[in-house]
Design a protein around this motif. Structure first.
Motif, short mmCIF file in Angstrom:
data_model
loop_
_atom_site.label_atom_id
_atom_site.label_comp_id
_atom_site.label_asym_id
_atom_site.label_seq_id
_atom_site.Cartn_x
_atom_site.Cartn_y
_atom_site.Cartn_z
N GLY A 111 -5.19 -8.64 0.51
CA GLY A 111 -4.26 -7.98 -0.81
C GLY A 111 -2.98 -8.26 -1.25
O GLY A 111 -1.96 -9.18 -0.04
N THR B 149 -1.58 -7.96 -4.45
CA THR B 149 -0.38 -7.92 -6.24
C THR B 149 0.63 -8.21 -5.82
O THR B 149 1.35 -7.99 -6.96
CB THR B 149 -1.91 -6.80 -6.13
OG1 THR B 149 -3.19 -7.91 -6.03
CG2 THR B 149 -1.61 -6.66 -7.58
N ARG C 211 1.22 -5.20 -11.96
CA ARG C 211 -0.35 -5.89 -11.30
C ARG C 211 0.00 -7.50 -12.56
O ARG C 211 -1.19 -7.88 -12.92
CB ARG C 211 -1.33 -5.51 -12.43
CG ARG C 211 -2.03 -3.99 -11.60
CD ARG C 211 -1.28 -3.15 -11.22
NE ARG C 211 -1.40 -1.92 -10.14
CZ ARG C 211 -1.26 -0.99 -9.73
NH1 ARG C 211 -0.01 -0.69 -9.81
NH2 ARG C 211 -1.95 0.31 -9.43
N HIS D 132 -2.66 -10.86 -11.42
CA HIS D 132 -4.65 -10.08 -12.56
C HIS D 132 -4.49 -10.84 -13.49
O HIS D 132 -5.14 -10.92 -14.16
CB HIS D 132 -4.30 -8.63 -12.05
CG HIS D 132 -5.28 -8.72 -9.95
ND1 HIS D 132 -5.53 -9.86 -9.46
CD2 HIS D 132 -4.42 -7.70 -9.57
CE1 HIS D 132 -6.02 -8.65 -8.68
NE2 HIS D 132 -5.04 -7.76 -8.71
N THR E 99 0.41 -0.28 -5.67
CA THR E 99 -0.33 -1.55 -5.63
C THR E 99 -1.36 -1.80 -4.52
O THR E 99 -2.43 -2.78 -4.49
CB THR E 99 1.01 -2.55 -6.09
OG1 THR E 99 1.18 -2.35 -7.20
CG2 THR E 99 0.09 -3.72 -6.52
N ASP F 62 -5.03 -1.92 -4.03
CA ASP F 62 -5.41 -3.75 -3.66
C ASP F 62 -6.47 -3.61 -2.73
O ASP F 62 -7.36 -4.03 -2.28
CB ASP F 62 -4.38 -4.56 -2.51
CG ASP F 62 -4.09 -5.83 -4.00
OD1 ASP F 62 -4.73 -5.90 -4.70
OD2 ASP F 62 -2.93 -6.22 -3.40
N ARG G 271 -9.90 -1.76 -3.65
CA ARG G 271 -10.79 -2.62 -4.37
C ARG G 271 -11.60 -3.66 -3.22
O ARG G 271 -12.19 -3.64 -3.45
CB ARG G 271 -9.75 -3.35 -5.28
CG ARG G 271 -10.76 -4.93 -5.80
CD ARG G 271 -9.83 -5.37 -6.68
NE ARG G 271 -7.94 -6.17 -5.63
CZ ARG G 271 -7.92 -7.00 -5.01
NH1 ARG G 271 -9.31 -7.88 -4.56
NH2 ARG G 271 -7.17 -7.25 -4.61
#
Length: 245
Positions: free
Chosen positions: A17, A19, A27, A30, A230, A234, A237
């Protein structure tokens, strides 16, 4: 420092991750990727990459309201956890954030979004700020913010002569300009100049003269909670790939 190696080892960051490295809780990376699939259609990108600078400049040079002296503003940034403790003056805090943070985040942005085939090396984006430049930015008759702009070499861009401090570099076919900019220097700065506190953001213009639209993303770019949130997103995800297919 090791973008290419990490990209390969993580299967293009599917297992790592990144981000929160740029934009904190926004974000931003992205969103930028979605708008940058057609690189040739980009006419300008503008970024506020450092939430600490955004907060300090919002307090000492507000668009409206009463300005705060710079030393208490810098101390407030440290107290709120936006800046690292230990700096002995406001100028040292501002210089540390600008010189130490922005070149690294700019290189990550260029590499992660894929603006060129050449990997950007943050050490080539180094610059320095003098105490006088910092004072001039704070005392400017027109409020200023530290904004980084990316222009394709073949596209017209606005007059960049009135920039205090900062840098101007060429990376592949991109012109990278950053520094304390007047908030009225470019009409696309609007969404970035309204950032309050430790905000980060991006504005991107697509198509000739931004005829395909102007798009913006803003949000909290510094602070423990937005950044950690955040990172947790990540992790979720990455750890639950089936849910994202």
């Amino acid at each position: 420092n090791h973008f290419s190696e990490l990209k390969q080892l993580s299967n293009d960051f599917e297992k790592l991750g990144i981000t929160a490295t740029v934009g904190g809780g926004t974000r931003l990376l992205h969103v930028a990727k979605e708008y940058c699939h057609d690189i040739g259609n980009i006419t300008q990108i503008h970024l506020v990459l450092n939430g600490t600078l955004a907060a300090i400049m919002d307090w000492v040079a507000p668009v409206g309201g009463k300005a705060m002296p710079v030393e208490p503003a810098a101390a407030k940034a440290v107290q709120l956890g936006y800046a690292e403790p230990g700096s002995e003056s406001a100028a040292a805090i501002i210089r540390g954030e600008a010189e130490g943070d922005i070149p690294k985040k700019l290189s990550i942005f260029c590499n992660a979004v894929g603006l060129s085939t050449t990997v950007a090396d943050w050490t080539k984006f180094r610059f320095s700020l003098s105490d006088q430049q910092i004072n001039d930015a704070i005392d400017s008759p027109s409020p200023r913010r530290f904004i980084v702009s990316l222009y394709p070499a073949n596209c017209h861009h606005y007059d960049e002569s009135d920039v205090i401090g900062g840098f101007s570099f060429t990376h592949d076919n991109w012109q990278l300009v950053g520094g304390f900019r007047r908030i009225d220097a470019n009409p696309l700065f609007g969404a970035l100049t309204t950032l309050t506190g430790p905000g980060n953001g991006m504005v991107i213009g697509l198509g000739p003269n931004a005829s395909d639209g102007v798009y913006a993303v803003t949000g909290p770019g510094a602070g423990v909670q937005p950044t950690v949130n955040t990172m947790i997103d990540d992790y979720l995800r990455i750890s639950r790939p089936a849910a994202n297919q």
